[in-house]
Write a protein that holds these residues in place. Structure first.
Motif, PDB file in Angstrom:
ATOM      1  N   ALA A  97       0.831  -1.203   0.000  1.00 25.84           N
ATOM      2  CA  ALA A  97       0.000   0.000   0.000  1.00 25.84           C
ATOM      3  C   ALA A  97       0.866   1.254   0.000  1.00 25.84           C
ATOM      4  O   ALA A  97       0.560   2.227  -0.698  1.00 25.84           O
ATOM      5  CB  ALA A  97      -0.923  -0.005   1.214  1.00 25.84           C
ATOM      6  N   GLY A  98       1.957   1.228   0.768  1.00 28.61           N
ATOM      7  CA  GLY A  98       2.853   2.378   0.808  1.00 28.61           C
ATOM      8  C   GLY A  98       3.460   2.687  -0.543  1.00 28.61           C
ATOM      9  O   GLY A  98       3.528   3.853  -0.963  1.00 28.61           O
ATOM     10  N   VAL A  99       3.902   1.648  -1.239  1.00 29.46           N
ATOM     11  CA  VAL A  99       4.467   1.835  -2.581  1.00 29.46           C
ATOM     12  C   VAL A  99       3.417   2.405  -3.525  1.00 29.46           C
ATOM     13  O   VAL A  99       3.686   3.333  -4.311  1.00 29.46           O
ATOM     14  CB  VAL A  99       5.013   0.497  -3.123  1.00 29.46           C
ATOM     15  N   LEU A 100       2.200   1.869  -3.451  1.00 35.77           N
ATOM     16  CA  LEU A 100       1.120   2.351  -4.312  1.00 35.77           C
ATOM     17  C   LEU A 100       0.794   3.814  -4.035  1.00 35.77           C
ATOM     18  O   LEU A 100       0.560   4.592  -4.961  1.00 35.77           O
ATOM     19  CB  LEU A 100      -0.138   1.498  -4.110  1.00 35.77           C
ATOM     20  N   VAL A 101       0.779   4.190  -2.758  1.00 41.17           N
ATOM     21  CA  VAL A 101       0.469   5.573  -2.395  1.00 41.17           C
ATOM     22  C   VAL A 101       1.497   6.530  -2.987  1.00 41.17           C
ATOM     23  O   VAL A 101       1.149   7.592  -3.524  1.00 41.17           O
ATOM     24  CB  VAL A 101       0.404   5.729  -0.860  1.00 41.17           C
ATOM     25  N   VAL A 102       2.782   6.165  -2.919  1.00 39.82           N
ATOM     26  CA  VAL A 102       3.842   7.024  -3.461  1.00 39.82           C
ATOM     27  C   VAL A 102       3.720   7.121  -4.983  1.00 39.82           C
ATOM     28  O   VAL A 102       3.816   8.214  -5.564  1.00 39.82           O
ATOM     29  CB  VAL A 102       5.237   6.487  -3.064  1.00 39.82           C
ATOM     30  N   ILE A 103       3.484   5.992  -5.633  1.00 43.83           N
ATOM     31  CA  ILE A 103       3.317   6.001  -7.101  1.00 43.83           C
ATOM     32  C   ILE A 103       2.110   6.843  -7.492  1.00 43.83           C
ATOM     33  O   ILE A 103       2.180   7.686  -8.398  1.00 43.83           O
ATOM     34  CB  ILE A 103       3.166   4.558  -7.639  1.00 43.83           C
ATOM     35  N   ASN A 104       0.992   6.618  -6.789  1.00 45.75           N
ATOM     36  CA  ASN A 104      -0.222   7.370  -7.096  1.00 45.75           C
ATOM     37  C   ASN A 104      -0.047   8.860  -6.843  1.00 45.75           C
ATOM     38  O   ASN A 104      -0.655   9.691  -7.522  1.00 45.75           O
ATOM     39  CB  ASN A 104      -1.392   6.841  -6.260  1.00 45.75           C
TER      40      ASN A 104
ATOM     41  N   PHE B 188       2.546  10.674  -7.453  1.00 49.21           N
ATOM     42  CA  PHE B 188       3.134  11.281  -8.643  1.00 49.21           C
ATOM     43  C   PHE B 188       2.169  11.269  -9.819  1.00 49.21           C
ATOM     44  O   PHE B 188       2.043  12.268 -10.550  1.00 49.21           O
ATOM     45  CB  PHE B 188       4.431  10.556  -9.018  1.00 49.21           C
ATOM     46  N   LEU B 189       1.473  10.149  -9.997  1.00 48.12           N
ATOM     47  CA  LEU B 189       0.541  10.047 -11.119  1.00 48.12           C
ATOM     48  C   LEU B 189      -0.628  11.022 -10.981  1.00 48.12           C
ATOM     49  O   LEU B 189      -1.095  11.592 -11.982  1.00 48.12           O
ATOM     50  CB  LEU B 189       0.010   8.614 -11.238  1.00 48.12           C
ATOM     51  N   ALA B 190      -1.104  11.213  -9.756  1.00 46.98           N
ATOM     52  CA  ALA B 190      -2.231  12.120  -9.527  1.00 46.98           C
ATOM     53  C   ALA B 190      -1.777  13.563  -9.316  1.00 46.98           C
ATOM     54  O   ALA B 190      -2.614  14.452  -9.111  1.00 46.98           O
ATOM     55  CB  ALA B 190      -3.033  11.655  -8.316  1.00 46.98           C
ATOM     56  N   LYS B 191      -0.450  13.789  -9.343  1.00 49.51           N
ATOM     57  CA  LYS B 191       0.128  15.114  -9.136  1.00 49.51           C
ATOM     58  C   LYS B 191      -0.308  15.701  -7.787  1.00 49.51           C
ATOM     59  O   LYS B 191      -0.709  16.861  -7.678  1.00 49.51           O
ATOM     60  CB  LYS B 191      -0.264  16.055 -10.270  1.00 49.51           C
ATOM     61  N   ALA B 192      -0.241  14.841  -6.768  1.00 45.16           N
ATOM     62  CA  ALA B 192      -0.618  15.250  -5.417  1.00 45.16           C
ATOM     63  C   ALA B 192       0.612  15.738  -4.654  1.00 45.16           C
ATOM     64  O   ALA B 192       1.758  15.484  -5.045  1.00 45.16           O
ATOM     65  CB  ALA B 192      -1.267  14.079  -4.678  1.00 45.16           C
ATOM     66  N   GLY B 193       0.356  16.397  -3.530  1.00 44.88           N
ATOM     67  CA  GLY B 193       1.438  16.845  -2.678  1.00 44.88           C
ATOM     68  C   GLY B 193       1.880  15.736  -1.750  1.00 44.88           C
ATOM     69  O   GLY B 193       1.134  14.781  -1.491  1.00 44.88           O
ATOM     70  N   PRO B 194       3.097  15.827  -1.188  1.00 49.88           N
ATOM     71  CA  PRO B 194       3.610  14.774  -0.299  1.00 49.88           C
ATOM     72  C   PRO B 194       2.783  14.591   0.966  1.00 49.88           C
ATOM     73  O   PRO B 194       2.832  13.537   1.601  1.00 49.88           O
ATOM     74  CB  PRO B 194       5.028  15.254   0.034  1.00 49.88           C
ATOM     75  N   GLY B 195       1.987  15.584   1.338  1.00 51.81           N
ATOM     76  CA  GLY B 195       1.156  15.462   2.523  1.00 51.81           C
ATOM     77  C   GLY B 195       0.122  14.358   2.421  1.00 51.81           C
ATOM     78  O   GLY B 195      -0.380  13.881   3.447  1.00 51.81           O
ATOM     79  N   VAL B 196      -0.189  13.939   1.198  1.00 53.97           N
ATOM     80  CA  VAL B 196      -1.192  12.891   1.007  1.00 53.97           C
ATOM     81  C   VAL B 196      -0.745  11.558   1.607  1.00 53.97           C
ATOM     82  O   VAL B 196      -1.566  10.702   1.932  1.00 53.97           O
ATOM     83  CB  VAL B 196      -1.500  12.712  -0.504  1.00 53.97           C
TER      84      VAL B 196
END
Length: 394
Positions: A75-82, A84-92
């Motif tokens: 899940a952690g790996v997916l969150v980091v990948i997502n 970048f793909l979703a152009k979210a901030g690191p706070g997510v």
């Protein structure tokens, strides 16, 4: 089989002291609340990581391919990948990381008497603070939930601590004294409907549902799974009804506005998510929803699904299910029954709020789980002692 890792209790005491201090700062001042809660995920992350390394032999867990840890890592790996793909901030990253750590650590952190005393005392002080202070500066739902959380955490932790001296029954007069005189009046004054419903649900399962019911695993799973299902079905159903009215150019009737105008908010997040179902929309809500009504999903499960995507949502549900499955129901103490009742009530609150997902409600959820698993361990000790005594007698 994993060997027991050497744990340092004073690490735990420092962690609980820091976390309780943060909650006390946020829960006794609206100004501090806005400051602290904006960084709540980050502030909780480091203490939870300390608990992880203090209680988990992660190398051995990886060698033995422990499912819980592997799921958290995936899940952690997916969150980091997502991200970048979703152009979210690191706070997510932090809110979901905190929740994953809480689910993983719930049966691994052995909470001791000193830790219970620190937590119970901190939340009791918060409750005492609101006996004479006015919460008008807070959001109406927020102040209602603060008083509710202060009551239930001090109750469940205190009950577990006192049960060591067979005084756990004192939780009954405690709740009888605090809920009608503090929690209910404040929630009613500020129209905190989510809290009012949660109180009724908690009291029903704690006072009305007998311990025997919890011992039937099928009913236990049905109660927990049913509340989870309802918490996601409610926004889905009312959003569907809302869309039906809007598409026909009709006004959504007042008699159907049961959720304080949350229906269009749920619809906004759902529509944004359908464009990015696998990655989720991330935490830049305004960029994805330009006409955003509220910067809050107002539903816990919908929050995970829309912000983090399908895969992370499914992994989180699996981890939650694994935690629920580990809880023994054949033996039921007063503290454990109260903990079960609170889990049901808190999941029900997820219907209306991003509850259990974000700070500091996720921390309250953690405390309740820790008490339940403490009671699990205590029951195992009692059973072992009884078996030893019976063996000696024979």
């Amino acid at each position: 089989m994993m060997e027991k890792k050497r744990e340092f209790l004073w690490f735990d005491w420092i962690v609980w002291g820091i976390l309780v201090a943060l909650v006390m700062l946020a829960y006794t001042s609206a100004g501090r609340y806005l400051t602290v809660i904006a960084r709540g995920g980050q502030l909780m992350f480091v203490p939870l990581v300390v608990l992880f390394f203090n209680h988990v032999d992660w190398k051995q867990a990886l060698q033995e391919r422990e499912k819980g840890l592997l799921l958290c890592m995936a899940a952690g790996v997916l969150v980091v990948i997502n991200m970048f793909l979703a152009k979210a901030g690191p706070g997510v990253i932090f809110d979901i990381a905190d929740l994953l750590l809480i689910l993983y650590l719930s049966d691994k952190v052995k909470i001791d008497d000193v830790s219970l005393a620190i937590i119970s005392a901190g939340f009791l002080l918060i409750l005492c603070f609101w006996i004479k202070h006015d919460g008008s500066d807070y959001n109406a739902n927020t102040i209602s939930m603060i008083v509710f959380e202060a009551t239930i955490v001090s109750a469940v932790c205190g009950c577990s601590l006192l049960s060591k001296w067979n005084k756990g029954w004192l939780v009954y007069p405690y709740l009888l004294a605090t809920i009608p005189t503090i929690v209910w009046p404040i929630a009613k004054k500020f129209r905190g409907r989510t809290t009012l419903v949660a109180v009724l649900i908690m009291l029903f399962f704690f006072l009305v549902v007998p311990k025997l019911i919890w011992r039937v695993r099928a009913l236990y799973y049905a109660a927990t799974g049913g509340v989870l299902l309802v918490s996601l079905a409610v926004p889905a159903a009312f959003t569907y009804i809302y869309v039906g009215y809007v598409s026909q150019g009709l006004t959504f009737p007042p008699e159907l506005r049961k959720f304080g105008g949350r229906e269009p908010v749920w619809l906004q997040f759902f529509e944004a998510w359908t464009k990015e179902p696998w990655t989720g929309i991330g935490n830049d809500y305004v960029a994805k929803i330009p006409d955003l009504l509220f910067t809050n999903v107002h539903n816990g499960l919908l929050h995970i699904l829309t912000v983090y995507g399908v895969l992370v949502f499914l992994i989180t549900l699996i981890l939650f299910g694994m935690v629920i499955a580990k809880i023994r129901t054949d033996e039921m103490s007063t503290a454990k029954k109260l903990g079960f009742s609170l889990i049901i009530a808190m999941v029900a609150m997820m219907t209306m709020e991003s509850y259990v997902i974000t700070a500091f409600s996720n921390l309250v959820f953690f405390f309740v789980l820790l008490v339940i698993f403490r009671e699990n361990g205590q029951m195992r000790k009692n059973i072992a002692q009884n078996e030893q005594e019976q063996g000696k007698n024979t």
